[in-house]
Each structure stands twice: as structure tokens, then as C-alpha cells.
Design a protein around this motif. Structure first.
Motif, short mmCIF file in Angstrom:
data_model
loop_
_atom_site.label_atom_id
_atom_site.label_comp_id
_atom_site.label_asym_id
_atom_site.label_seq_id
_atom_site.Cartn_x
_atom_site.Cartn_y
_atom_site.Cartn_z
N ALA A 300 45.81 52.33 27.13
CA ALA A 300 44.89 52.27 28.38
C ALA A 300 43.83 50.88 27.57
O ALA A 300 42.97 50.19 28.64
N ILE A 301 43.81 50.57 26.28
CA ILE A 301 42.83 48.74 25.78
C ILE A 301 43.63 47.95 27.17
O ILE A 301 43.12 47.17 27.65
N ARG A 302 45.23 47.89 26.66
CA ARG A 302 45.91 47.19 27.44
C ARG A 302 45.43 46.72 29.10
O ARG A 302 45.50 45.38 29.13
N ALA A 303 45.41 48.01 30.01
CA ALA A 303 45.06 47.93 31.57
C ALA A 303 43.32 47.33 31.19
O ALA A 303 43.18 46.17 32.53
N LEU A 304 42.82 47.69 30.33
CA LEU A 304 41.81 47.36 31.13
C LEU A 304 41.63 45.38 30.29
O LEU A 304 40.67 44.91 30.82
N MET A 305 42.51 44.75 29.74
CA MET A 305 42.38 43.52 29.18
C MET A 305 42.98 43.21 30.42
O MET A 305 42.59 41.97 30.92
N GLU A 306 44.36 43.10 31.11
CA GLU A 306 44.29 43.14 32.26
C GLU A 306 44.26 42.99 33.14
O GLU A 306 43.75 41.64 33.76
N ASP A 307 43.00 43.80 33.69
CA ASP A 307 42.52 43.72 34.29
C ASP A 307 41.49 42.83 34.14
O ASP A 307 41.00 41.94 35.35
N ALA A 308 40.65 42.54 33.51
CA ALA A 308 39.46 41.78 33.14
C ALA A 308 40.26 40.20 33.33
O ALA A 308 39.42 39.10 33.58
N PHE A 309 41.25 39.83 32.87
CA PHE A 309 42.03 38.53 32.99
C PHE A 309 41.63 38.30 34.22
O PHE A 309 42.29 37.48 35.41
N ARG A 310 42.76 39.28 35.60
CA ARG A 310 42.80 39.55 36.79
C ARG A 310 41.46 39.02 37.23
O ARG A 310 40.84 38.15 38.26
N GLN A 311 40.52 39.60 37.41
CA GLN A 311 38.92 39.10 38.06
C GLN A 311 38.40 37.64 37.24
O GLN A 311 38.26 37.13 37.77
N GLN A 312 38.73 37.65 35.61
CA GLN A 312 38.01 36.28 35.00
C GLN A 312 39.80 35.27 36.20
O GLN A 312 38.09 33.46 36.53
N ARG A 313 40.40 35.07 36.63
CA ARG A 313 41.44 34.21 37.10
C ARG A 313 40.28 34.40 38.50
O ARG A 313 40.88 33.03 39.45
N ALA A 314 40.39 35.43 39.58
CA ALA A 314 39.89 35.56 40.68
C ALA A 314 38.56 34.71 40.72
O ALA A 314 38.09 34.07 41.52
N THR A 315 37.60 35.84 39.99
CA THR A 315 35.95 35.04 40.11
C THR A 315 35.60 34.40 38.85
O THR A 315 33.90 33.52 38.92
N GLY A 316 36.18 34.08 38.22
CA GLY A 316 35.26 33.66 36.61
C GLY A 316 34.39 33.70 36.02
O GLY A 316 34.12 33.66 35.03
N ASP A 317 34.63 35.61 36.26
CA ASP A 317 33.51 36.19 35.84
C ASP A 317 34.12 36.55 34.48
O ASP A 317 35.58 37.59 34.83
N ILE A 318 33.66 36.94 33.27
CA ILE A 318 34.33 37.01 32.12
C ILE A 318 34.20 38.89 31.71
O ILE A 318 33.78 38.76 30.80
N GLU A 319 32.63 39.26 32.58
CA GLU A 319 31.66 40.46 32.15
C GLU A 319 33.13 42.00 31.34
O GLU A 319 32.41 41.88 31.05
N ALA A 320 33.96 41.93 32.19
CA ALA A 320 35.12 41.89 32.78
C ALA A 320 35.27 43.13 30.91
O ALA A 320 36.30 44.18 30.57
N HIS A 321 35.60 41.67 30.03
CA HIS A 321 36.19 41.39 28.88
C HIS A 321 34.91 42.56 27.94
O HIS A 321 35.57 42.76 26.86
N ARG A 322 34.32 42.95 28.43
CA ARG A 322 32.99 43.24 27.16
C ARG A 322 33.88 45.31 26.77
O ARG A 322 33.79 45.53 25.66
N LEU A 323 34.48 45.23 28.09
CA LEU A 323 34.91 46.72 27.44
C LEU A 323 35.66 46.18 26.39
O LEU A 323 35.76 47.68 25.99
N TRP A 324 36.85 46.22 27.34
CA TRP A 324 38.34 46.62 26.44
C TRP A 324 37.51 45.68 24.71
O TRP A 324 38.45 46.18 23.83
N ILE A 325 37.22 44.78 24.83
CA ILE A 325 36.01 44.28 23.31
C ILE A 325 35.69 45.74 23.12
O ILE A 325 36.11 46.43 20.93
#
Length: 367
Positions: A300-325
Motif C-alpha cells: 500500500a505504501i509502495r503504491a502511494l510512493m510510486e504514484d507520488a513520484f509519477r505526479q512529481q515527474r509529470a507536473t513537478g508537484d511534490i504534495e502527493a508525497h505527504r500521504l505516504w510520508i
């Protein structure tokens, strides 16, 4: 260059932050060195191996003769130029080899023939290393250790950085201390870490008595082990406990592990490769604690982390990382910290946020 005598005053060498010209072979230097040492070897690893074999088979005289044949002509001149340049740039420095014997005496003689008189450390690296091992024991017997403790993300390292009488263990180990703490710069050798720690304590205690602040660490910082005598003293040392809200802790982790760590990888590898290495490093860190997390929570945490990095690569936004953290802090690191704190024998001197802890220390520091 005015001639200076050889020395065996190892304490003063380290207190003075003396530059060292290390003449050992690269493999010897990689195994252990000092914070101010520069490796300009008399012989390469292969040359040293040839001379060593010759010594065993034919004796010292033949080995010396072979060494002079291997380091001769243009290659000798090139190495001599490098040693001379180091001596001119570091007129207060000293040279050494493994035991302060033949290799350092040879280079000393060659330099003198070129008009450069450069002193030697008597006993060489081995004597300096022995001094630091013994000095670490003396320093720990004398030091009044105080640990800066607290949950993951409370910014303990920031407190250490703000204190004059502190030793940054994670800085010396070039690692942030958790499964995710690997830095692109890589870690020093175990011996390098121990040498740097002993030098740091020696120089700090030379400034006078008083508390020495260390971040509360486990047995290992990355792959490097804390010396056993340090661990034993830390186990009973009094503590200052840093407390911050979950939101503030998430922000610290975000800045340290996403923003700063990402910039380090990009600086080393470029934008595209650096971003890939950054995400792979954190995902590998998560995989290393899979058994402790349990399979379902890990996935579950890995999926959140992978999604956060996908969003960061696509938009530069790092906010999605807060959830897995948040999930990792609340479900893994916080329970682990509570257990670890219960195992400490030292009493808690003070609890509060970073600013309050620093104010507490300042109020109790001598004028």
C-alpha cells in the motif's frame, strides 16, 4: 621552504587540522584515512603488490631495487611534481606512509633533492590510527554526552547543526540514519568514520568541559557501526526530546528526502537520470523494511510512493508525497520510536519543540 623537524606529536597534528600527504597505495588509503589527508601514492596498488612479492621471495634489498625501477624516469618526475605542489600549497603539512618508514623516507629524500624540505610523521598512518583509537576511549571517558532524541521528522539534525558543542554523527557517516538515508555521495569506510569521530571529539573537548550533544542513533548509521564504547555511553546518556506536530514532521521529511535528496541526485546525475535514481533509492529503502512493515502495508505504501513520484515527474508537484510520508510515520516509525525510547536508560532532561530545546540549552550554557 624552511626545514621543519619530523614529529610524533599526534595530538597537536589533529588539533591543528594539519594537512597530510598520504603516500600509501590507493587500496590502503581507501581502507582508512584521515579527514585532512590527500592520497598521492609513491606506488600504485599493482606496483606495491609486485614489490611485496619480491620482498617475500628475494628480500628487502631486491624489493627496494625493484621499487626504484618501477617508479623511475618520467613517472617519478610526475609523482615528484605532485608531491612538491602539495608541499607548496600546504607548507604546514606532513607526509607519512604506513609506518613512517621506507616509503616516506624515500619521498622525503627525493623532495629534499628537489629543494623541498617536508617533515614526516614518525610511526606513519599506523601510529596516527592507534592514537585516535586510544583517544576516542579517553574522550568518551571524559565527555558529558547529552542525546538529542525525538520521533522521525522532528528535525533533530537541525538542532545538532545549531549547536557549537555537538558532533554530527550522520554528517560524519554521510547518511541520514534511516532505511531511506542513503546519500548519492556514498559513505566513508568504517575506519574513516571512526577516525573522523575521534578527531571531532578531540577538537571539541580541547575547547573545554561541558555537554557534548549527539543525535540519538541506533547501532548502525547506514552500513557503519557506532563504536561499541560510544554505544554503551549513549545508552545511559540523558536526553533532550524534540517534539513537533505530525504536520511539521511531514514537512521536514518532505524537505529532506524529496526536495534536498532529489537535488543531490540531480546535481550528480543530471535531471532525468537523477530523478530516476532518487525515486529508485527511496523505493529500495521501502523494500528493505518490507518484512517489518508486513506485505499488505508495504504494498500500500509502495503504491502511494510510486504514484507520488509519477505526479512529481509529470507536473513537478511534490504534495502527493505527504500521504505516504504520513502513513509511514504514524504506522511504522512512531511505534518503533516509542519502543526504542523505552529501552534507553538515560533520563529525559527536557521535552519541547526545536526552538524550545535550543532555548533550554542556551539558558544552561555557561556565559
Amino acid at each position: 621552504m624552511k626545514a621543519r623537524p619530523d614529529t610524533c606529536n599526534y595530538r597537536q597534528l589533529f588539533l591543528d587540522n594539519t594537512p597530510f600527504l598520504d603516500l600509501r597505495a590507493p587500496a590502503e588509503f581507501a581502507h582508512g584515512a584521515f579527514p585532512t589527508s590527500c592520497n598521492l601514492p609513491l606506488m600504485s596498488d599493482d606496483e606495491r603488490a609486485q614489490v611485496g612479492t619480491c620482498y617475500k621471495q628475494r628480500g628487502q634489498a631486491a624489493a627496494i631495487e625493484l621499487g626504484h625501477r618501477l617508479v623511475a624516469g618520467l613517472e617519478r618526475e610526475r609523482r615528484l611534481a605532485a608531491w612538491s605542489d602539495f608541499a607548496r600549497r600546504n607548507p604546514e603539512g606532513y607526509l607519512y606512509c604506513w609506518r613512517g618508514g621506507l616509503r616516506s623516507q624515500t619521498v622525503q629524500q627525493w623532495l629534499a633533492e628537489a629543494g623541498v624540505h617536508y617533515p614526516r610523521v614518525e610511526g606513519g598512518y599506523k601510529a596516527l590510527r592507534r592514537f585516535l583509537i586510544d583517544e576516542l576511549a579517553r574522550s568518551l571517558a571524559r565527555a558529558q554526552l547529552v542525546l538529542v532524541s525525538g520521533r522521525t521528522g522532528t528535525g533533530k539534525t537541525r538542532v545538532i547543526a545549531a549547536l557549537q558543542r555537538a558532533v554530527d554523527l550522520e554528517g560524519l557517516a554521510r547518511h541520514r540514519g534511516s532505511s531511506f538515508g542513503h546519500l548519492p555521495e556514498g559513505q566513508p569506510s568504517q575506519t574513516d568514520f571512526e577516525n573522523a569521530l575521534s578527531v571531532a571529539l578531540l577538537r571539541l573537548l580541547n575547547q573545554g568541559d561541558g555537554p557534548v550533544y549527539l543525535e540519538d542513533e541506533g547501532r548502525l548509521i547506514g552500513r557503519l557501526a557506532l563504536p561499541e564504547n560510544l554505544r554503551e555511553k549513549m545508552q545511559a546518556a540523558p536526553m533532550l526530546v524534540v517534539e513537533e506536530s505530525v504536520e511539521q514532521r511531514i514537512e521536514v521529511v518532505l524537505q529532506d528526502y524529496i526536495v534536498d535528496l532529489g537535488q543531490r541526485y540531480i546535481a550528480r546525475d543530471g535531471v532525468a537520470t537523477g530523478a530516476e535514481c532518487h525515486s529508485r533509492s527511496l523505493l529500495d529503502g521501502l523494500d528493505r523494511i518490507r518484512k517489518r512493515l508486513g506485505g499488505a502495508r508495504h504494498q500500500a505504501i509502495r503504491a502511494l510512493m510510486e504514484d507520488a513520484f509519477r505526479q512529481q515527474r509529470a507536473t513537478g508537484d511534490i504534495e502527493a508525497h505527504r500521504l505516504w510520508i504520513r502513513t509511514l510515520l504514524e504506522t511504522y516509525y512512531d511505534p518503533m520510536y516509542s519502543y526504542q525510547l523505552s529501552q534507553r536508560a538515560g533520563r529525559i532532561l527536557f521535552q519541547g519543540d526545536r526552538g524550545s530545546v535550543l532555548s533550554h540549552i542556551e539558558a544552561r550554557s555557561p556565559c
